[in-house]
Every structure is written in structure tokens, then in C-alpha cells.
Motif scaffolding. Structure first.
Motif, PDB file in Angstrom:
ATOM      1  N   MET A   1      19.022  -7.797  31.370  1.00 50.77           N
ATOM      2  CA  MET A   1      19.830  -8.505  30.365  1.00 50.77           C
ATOM      3  C   MET A   1      21.049  -7.678  29.938  1.00 50.77           C
ATOM      4  O   MET A   1      22.118  -8.230  29.642  1.00 50.77           O
ATOM      5  N   HIS A   2      20.900  -6.345  29.923  1.00 47.23           N
ATOM      6  CA  HIS A   2      22.054  -5.478  29.632  1.00 47.23           C
ATOM      7  C   HIS A   2      23.123  -5.736  30.705  1.00 47.23           C
ATOM      8  O   HIS A   2      24.308  -5.904  30.410  1.00 47.23           O
TER       9      HIS A   2
ATOM     10  N   ALA B   1      17.009   5.627  25.926  1.00 42.53           N
ATOM     11  CA  ALA B   1      18.248   5.169  25.287  1.00 42.53           C
ATOM     12  C   ALA B   1      19.498   5.668  25.993  1.00 42.53           C
ATOM     13  O   ALA B   1      20.615   5.340  25.567  1.00 42.53           O
TER      14      ALA B   1
ATOM     15  N   HIS C   1      18.653  -1.295  13.080  1.00 43.69           N
ATOM     16  CA  HIS C   1      19.529  -0.393  13.859  1.00 43.69           C
ATOM     17  C   HIS C   1      20.677  -1.156  14.510  1.00 43.69           C
ATOM     18  O   HIS C   1      21.714  -0.576  14.821  1.00 43.69           O
TER      19      HIS C   1
ATOM     20  N   VAL D   1      14.856 -11.928  23.140  1.00 45.47           N
ATOM     21  CA  VAL D   1      15.459 -11.052  22.132  1.00 45.47           C
ATOM     22  C   VAL D   1      15.286  -9.601  22.586  1.00 45.47           C
ATOM     23  O   VAL D   1      14.165  -9.137  22.777  1.00 45.47           O
ATOM     24  N   SER D   2      16.393  -8.914  22.790  1.00 43.24           N
ATOM     25  CA  SER D   2      16.331  -7.518  23.238  1.00 43.24           C
ATOM     26  C   SER D   2      17.219  -6.644  22.368  1.00 43.24           C
ATOM     27  O   SER D   2      18.425  -6.899  22.232  1.00 43.24           O
TER      28      SER D   2
ATOM     29  N   ASP E   1       6.699  -1.156  17.326  1.00 48.87           N
ATOM     30  CA  ASP E   1       6.638   0.301  17.182  1.00 48.87           C
ATOM     31  C   ASP E   1       5.709   0.742  16.042  1.00 48.87           C
ATOM     32  O   ASP E   1       5.500   1.939  15.844  1.00 48.87           O
TER      33      ASP E   1
ATOM     34  N   ASP F   1       6.584  -2.444  32.247  1.00 51.27           N
ATOM     35  CA  ASP F   1       7.856  -2.756  32.888  1.00 51.27           C
ATOM     36  C   ASP F   1       8.964  -2.777  31.827  1.00 51.27           C
ATOM     37  O   ASP F   1       8.837  -3.463  30.823  1.00 51.27           O
TER      38      ASP F   1
ATOM     39  N   TYR G   1      20.652   4.446  28.329  1.00 53.70           N
ATOM     40  CA  TYR G   1      21.386   3.253  28.787  1.00 53.70           C
ATOM     41  C   TYR G   1      22.540   2.879  27.854  1.00 53.70           C
ATOM     42  O   TYR G   1      23.426   2.132  28.238  1.00 53.70           O
ATOM     43  N   TYR G   2      22.542   3.418  26.625  1.00 55.71           N
ATOM     44  CA  TYR G   2      23.665   3.104  25.736  1.00 55.71           C
ATOM     45  C   TYR G   2      24.971   3.760  26.201  1.00 55.71           C
ATOM     46  O   TYR G   2      26.061   3.357  25.792  1.00 55.71           O
TER      47      TYR G   2
ATOM     48  N   ILE H   1       5.427  -7.785  22.787  1.00 62.03           N
ATOM     49  CA  ILE H   1       6.686  -7.238  23.335  1.00 62.03           C
ATOM     50  C   ILE H   1       6.445  -6.417  24.615  1.00 62.03           C
ATOM     51  O   ILE H   1       7.125  -6.617  25.615  1.00 62.03           O
TER      52      ILE H   1
ATOM     53  N   GLY I   1      17.955  -3.397  22.959  1.00 62.90           N
ATOM     54  CA  GLY I   1      18.847  -2.593  23.796  1.00 62.90           C
ATOM     55  C   GLY I   1      19.999  -3.426  24.359  1.00 62.90           C
ATOM     56  O   GLY I   1      21.146  -2.978  24.361  1.00 62.90           O
TER      57      GLY I   1
HETATM   58  C1  UD1 Z   1      13.841  -0.836  21.629  1.00 61.66           C
HETATM   59  C2  UD1 Z   1      13.294   0.403  20.973  1.00 61.66           C
HETATM   60  C3  UD1 Z   1      11.786   0.470  21.137  1.00 61.66           C
HETATM   61  C4  UD1 Z   1      11.154  -0.822  20.641  1.00 61.66           C
HETATM   62  C5  UD1 Z   1      11.816  -2.044  21.251  1.00 61.66           C
HETATM   63  C6  UD1 Z   1      11.324  -3.353  20.649  1.00 61.66           C
HETATM   64  C7  UD1 Z   1      15.137   1.938  21.216  1.00 61.66           C
HETATM   65  C8  UD1 Z   1      15.683   3.154  21.864  1.00 61.66           C
HETATM   66  N1  UD1 Z   1      13.914   1.556  21.587  1.00 61.66           N
HETATM   67  O1  UD1 Z   1      13.551  -0.733  23.021  1.00 61.66           O
HETATM   68  O2  UD1 Z   1      11.304   1.570  20.385  1.00 61.66           O
HETATM   69  O3  UD1 Z   1       9.774  -0.815  20.979  1.00 61.66           O
HETATM   70  O4  UD1 Z   1      13.228  -1.996  21.056  1.00 61.66           O
HETATM   71  O5  UD1 Z   1      11.549  -3.351  19.281  1.00 61.66           O
HETATM   72  O6  UD1 Z   1      15.770   1.331  20.368  1.00 61.66           O
HETATM   73  N2  UD1 Z   1      13.622  -6.994  28.297  1.00 61.66           N
HETATM   74  C9  UD1 Z   1      13.946  -7.652  29.465  1.00 61.66           C
HETATM   75  N3  UD1 Z   1      15.164  -7.375  30.033  1.00 61.66           N
HETATM   76  C10 UD1 Z   1      16.054  -6.523  29.476  1.00 61.66           C
HETATM   77  C11 UD1 Z   1      15.723  -5.863  28.274  1.00 61.66           C
HETATM   78  C12 UD1 Z   1      14.495  -6.140  27.702  1.00 61.66           C
HETATM   79  O7  UD1 Z   1      13.167  -8.423  29.985  1.00 61.66           O
HETATM   80  O8  UD1 Z   1      17.143  -6.333  30.041  1.00 61.66           O
HETATM   81  C13 UD1 Z   1      12.325  -7.267  27.655  1.00 61.66           C
HETATM   82  C14 UD1 Z   1      11.437  -6.019  27.595  1.00 61.66           C
HETATM   83  O9  UD1 Z   1      10.691  -5.842  28.780  1.00 61.66           O
HETATM   84  C15 UD1 Z   1      10.574  -6.317  26.388  1.00 61.66           C
HETATM   85  C16 UD1 Z   1      11.502  -7.126  25.477  1.00 61.66           C
HETATM   86  O10 UD1 Z   1      12.557  -7.606  26.298  1.00 61.66           O
HETATM   87  O11 UD1 Z   1       9.493  -7.141  26.751  1.00 61.66           O
HETATM   88  C17 UD1 Z   1      12.101  -6.351  24.332  1.00 61.66           C
HETATM   89  O12 UD1 Z   1      12.712  -5.173  24.821  1.00 61.66           O
HETATM   90  P1  UD1 Z   1      13.936  -4.493  24.059  1.00 61.66           P
HETATM   91  O13 UD1 Z   1      14.079  -5.065  22.688  1.00 61.66           O
HETATM   92  O14 UD1 Z   1      15.117  -4.512  24.953  1.00 61.66           O
HETATM   93  O15 UD1 Z   1      13.442  -2.993  23.930  1.00 61.66           O
HETATM   94  P2  UD1 Z   1      14.300  -1.679  24.045  1.00 61.66           P
HETATM   95  O16 UD1 Z   1      15.684  -1.923  23.545  1.00 61.66           O
HETATM   96  O17 UD1 Z   1      14.143  -1.074  25.395  1.00 61.66           O
END
Ligand code: UD1
Length: 428
Positions: free
Chosen positions: A126-127, A94, A191, A162-163, A305, A121, A96-97, A327, A165
Motif C-alpha cells: 500500500m505504501h 520504520a 502519531h 487502514v495502515s 500494540d 507478514d 520505510y519512512y 491486525i 505506515g
Molecule cells: C505500525 C506500528 C506498529 C503497530 C501498527 C498497527 C510503527 C513503526 N509501527 O506498524 O507498532 O502495531 O502500526 O497499529 O508505527 N498492510 C498491508 N499492506 C501495507 C501495509 C500494511 O496489507 O502496505 C497491513 C498489515 O499487514 C497489517 C495492517 O495492514 O495487517 C496494518 O498495518 P500498518 O498499520 O501498516 O502497520 P505498520 O505501519 O507497519
């Protein structure tokens, strides 16, 4: 390395209190950087990811004072530094926030590529795309992400996936940007709503958090606030499953039952009794549990999770059950450890086929990541005999005093310290 030693077989019984949400806290702590006045955070969980977040703030020049065990006053108003120390950023995903928060406040940020749980991976493309949409230039040199702009403008962000982070980081960067930002295909986790509520309590203008379209009108000034972090949905769900796996009767307090709906629905399908109160859920069993299928998906679906914990419960019922992970690529690493305890699980790509055997046997196992560690504790509580769990630092990243809380409801779990081994690992 420190271990948890669990003697299985005790039915869990009594009241257990859930702490503030890890995944909200790790975003809200950096979000304080955006404020023009000191802020007070309440219901902060005592976990190592939070300690790292607070340490990063201190190292960057913020004043962090502990008011009591769960309350901190943070003054980040004189902070001029937008670089996160490399070693600390590497320790938690985290971190990255700090990119979104520093970009939003100083128009620039430097943070090393994040660490965290090994779930396969974990890109942050996307961030970075969201920051670019708001006008920032992004570069990655030697594993350090650098984002910078002369001026941040609102923009239209459409996420392909859907992400959590990326949604949170886009909110952080847009809160003070010039004009309107629209985030489409946003994540909807509790959150996300908590971060938006925190920022709105400082005077931000964020609408739609909790839906898939979030609108943020940037503001010039964010005042101080006192804000209580939302209860941890995943910690609550973990204790719900621990209660079911031990055929116990547990009142899980300081929760928002609505946030637990997808977990509650599956537990009811498995034959577990769940009764909801205003800020508590009672979980108990009164009949044999039955198989079910689980597929993880973003909120309001079943949370990834919670996947290792519910899969562990399904090893204890008559199978077969199918658990599909959509996921993360590497979220079945714990299966090898459960097999050591007698579980019959086959992995076929994204699907775990669980032939419930009705029981597990204690064994020495390793927590390969945070939620895997929680699942192994549940397995140990339900198993015959003694389970020794290594690498518990993963568990302590996200669960406050898990052994103490479980002892409070009758678990036979003890933390064994191995200071010499810890010192050897730290210096290696
Ligand atoms: C957050 C949670 C983690 C949880 C996850 C999914 C925190 C600190 N961690 O992780 O516990 O398991 O959400 O609910 O809050 N992805 C991309 N590109 C990106 C970002 C994500 O391809 O730039 C993909 C990831 O590889 C994954 C999916 O999107 O397959 C979801 O990831 P994301 O929701 O971003 O997870 P985190 O925010 O890292």
C-alpha cells in the motif's frame, strides 16, 4: 545476551514519566529530510529505534547534534544522498519512512525491505501503491525498494485497508508534491496527527490528520522548526497495566489522556480505577479485577500494540476472557512464554481464550518482540518468584530505560549484562 531479572510481588507506587512516542519519532526523524532548514526535535525518546534513525541520517550526510538527552538539532539541508545504508535499514521496520521522505525531497529513494518485530507478514504494497499514485515508478531488486520519478504530482489515494505506515509515507511523499493529494481511509493514530503537526509547523499544508480523509496541498519550501514529539500512548498504557497488575497506585505523567481512552475504558471494565488529569493519569485498584473481552482495531479502537500487555493482565483475573487480534497474524507468540509462567491460554485462530488463574509464577522467558517483551515484564512484576527475560533488545527498541523507570515506582527489576555473549552474537 542481556536479561531483565524481575522479582515479582511489589506493588508499584509513585510517579512515572512517559517519553516521546516511538512511532511518531521514527517518522518525524526521516521527515526532517523534507526541510530546507535545520530543525530541532524535543522530547525524543532514548530508544534504539531512534538511535538507528539518527544514525541513518548521519550516514546519509546530515549533521545531527545532541543538545541534551531528549533534544536534537538536525541539519539535513546539504544531504544529497537518497540511499539508506542496507544494514541499518534492515534493523528497523520504520526505515520505510525514508522512502517517503527521500521521494518527497529528491524525487527518488532506495531503501532495503524493512526489518522490525516478527508479527507475521508485513507487506508494504500500500505504501508503494501510494507512491505510484503520486507518479513514482517502483521497483524491488534483491530486497531493495527503488522509487523514482521526474516529477511528483498530487493524487487521489484510496487505501483498501487502514495502515499507519502507508498513511504516514503518503503524507511524507505528498508534502512537497505538485498540487493536491487526498488520502481516503487514512489511519487516525496520534502519531499520524503528530507527523502532520510537525510538517505543518515547517509550513506544510496538511488538513484532516486524525480523521480518515487527509488533504495535502504540496508546498515548494519547508522552513526549519522546533518541535516537541507527542507522549507515547503505548508506553503510558503499558505502565497503566503494570500498575493494575501489581495492585499498585501510580501517577503516569507526561501523557495525553485523550490518546489513552480505549485503554482506560477497558481497564475500567476490568475494575481498575483511572483518574484523568490534564497531562497525567492515576491508576490504582481497590477491588478484585474481573474478566472482559478485547478486540484490537485501528485507532480509536483498542491498539494491537497493547494486546499482549492487557492479555497478561487478564491472566491474573477470574476468567474466561477473549482477546481477538485483527491486525497482525503472529501476535500471540508471547502466549507460549506466559504458559511457562502458569497462564492458561488457548489460541483459536485470531482469538486467545484466557482462563484467568489469578496468579503467575516466575520463570525464564524470552521476549519474542517489543510488546511481548513489555507484557513479560508486567507478568514478572505480578508473578510469585523470579522471572528472567531474555532477548531484551526487542524491549529496548521501544521503551526508554524501562527497568530504571519501573525501579523508580518500587519494582524489583534489574538488568544483567552479559557482554561476552553479546559480542559472540554480534560477530556470528
Ligand atoms: C505500525 C506500528 C506498529 C503497530 C501498527 C498497527 C510503527 C513503526 N509501527 O506498524 O507498532 O502495531 O502500526 O497499529 O508505527 N498492510 C498491508 N499492506 C501495507 C501495509 C500494511 O496489507 O502496505 C497491513 C498489515 O499487514 C497489517 C495492517 O495492514 O495487517 C496494518 O498495518 P500498518 O498499520 O501498516 O502497520 P505498520 O505501519 O507497519
Amino acid at each position: 545476551m542481556d536479561k531483565f531479572v524481575v522479582k515479582g510481588g511489589n506493588r508499584l507506587h509513585g510517579d512515572i514519566y512517559v517519553s516521546g512516542a516511538k512511532n511518531a519519532a521514527v517518522a518525524i526523524i526521516p521527515a526532517v529530510i523534507l526541510s530546507d532548514e535545520p530543525c530541532t526535535l524535543e522530547n525524543v525518546p532514548d530508544i534504539s529505534d531512534v538511535s538507528i534513525g539518527l544514525k541513518i541520517l548521519r550516514e546519509m550526510g546530515a549533521k545531527v547534534e545532541m543538545v541534551d538527552k531528549t533534544t536534537f538539532t538536525i541539519d539535513a539541508t546539504h544531504l544529497m544522498n537518497s540511499e539508506v545504508p542496507y544494514d541499518m535499514a534492515r534493523k528497523m521496520r520504520a526505515s520505510y519512512y525514508f522512502l517517503g521522505a527521500c521521494l518527497g525531497k529528491f524525487n527518488k529513494a532506495m531503501v532495503s525491505m524493512p526489518g522490525g518485530c516478527p508479527l507475521g507478514d508485513r507487506p508494504i504494497d500500500m505504501h508503494l501503491k501510494a507512491f505510484e499514485t503520486l507518479g513514482a515508478k517502483v521497483g524491488i531488486v534483491n530486497g531493495v525498494v527503488n522509487v523514482e520519478t521526474d516529477h511528483l504530482y498530487g493524487g487521489h489515494i484510496y487505501f483498501d485497508k487502514v495502515s499507519v505506515g502507508a498513511t504516514m509515507n503518503a503524507i511524507l511523499a505528498a508534502a512537497r508534491a505538485d498540487g493536491l493529494t487526498i488520502i481516503e481511509n487514512a489511519a487516525r493514530e496520534p502519531h499520524i496527527v503528530d507527523l502532520a503537526n510537525f510538517l505543518n509547523s515547517m509550513g506544510a499544508d496538511i488538513m484532516g490528520a486524525g480523521t480518515d480523509v487527509i488533504k495535502i496541498r504540496g508546498v515548494k519550501y519547508l522552513r526549519g522548526t522546533t518541535y516537541s514529539i507527542v507522549p507515547d500512548q503505548i508506553e503510558a498504557g503499558t505502565y497503566m497495566i503494570a500498575a493494575a497488575a501489581t495492585h499498585g497506585d501510580v501517577m503516569i505523567r507526561n501523557v495525553i489522556p485523550k490518546h489513552l481512552e480505549s485503554i482506560t475504558a477497558k481497564l475500567i471494565k476490568i475494575g481498575v480505577n483511572v483518574e484523568e488529569f490534564d497531562d497525567a493519569v492515576r491508576v490504582w485498584t481497590s477491588r478484585p479485577l474481573v474478566k472482559t473481552n478485547i478486540k484490537t482495531s485501528p485507532h480509536p479502537g483498542f491498539p494491537t500494540d497493547m494486546q499482549p500487555q492487557i492479555a497478561t493482565l487478564l491472566t491474573l483475573v477470574d476468567g474466561p476472557s477473549l482477546v481477538t487480534e485483527t491486525i497482525w497474524d503472529s501476535r500471540f507468540a508471547y502466549v507460549e512464554e506466559l504458559r511457562r509462567m502458569g497462564a492458561n491460554i488457548t489460541i483459536d485462530g485470531k482469538v486467545a481464550i484466557i482462563e484467568g488463574t489469578g496468579s503467575l509464577k516466575g520463570a525464564p522467558v524470552k521476549a519474542c518482540d517489543l510488546r511481548a517483551g513489555a507484557a513479560l515484564i508486567i507478568a514478572g512484576l505480578a508473578a510469585e518468584g523470579v522471572t528472567e527475560i531474555e532477548d531484551i533488545h526487542h524491549i529496548e527498541r521501544g521503551y526508554e530505560n524501562m527497568d530504571g523507570k519501573l525501579r523508580g515506582i518500587g519494582a524489583d527489576i534489574e538488568k544483567r549484562y552479559f557482554p561476552e555473549e553479546n559480542a559472540a552474537v554480534k560477530s556470528s
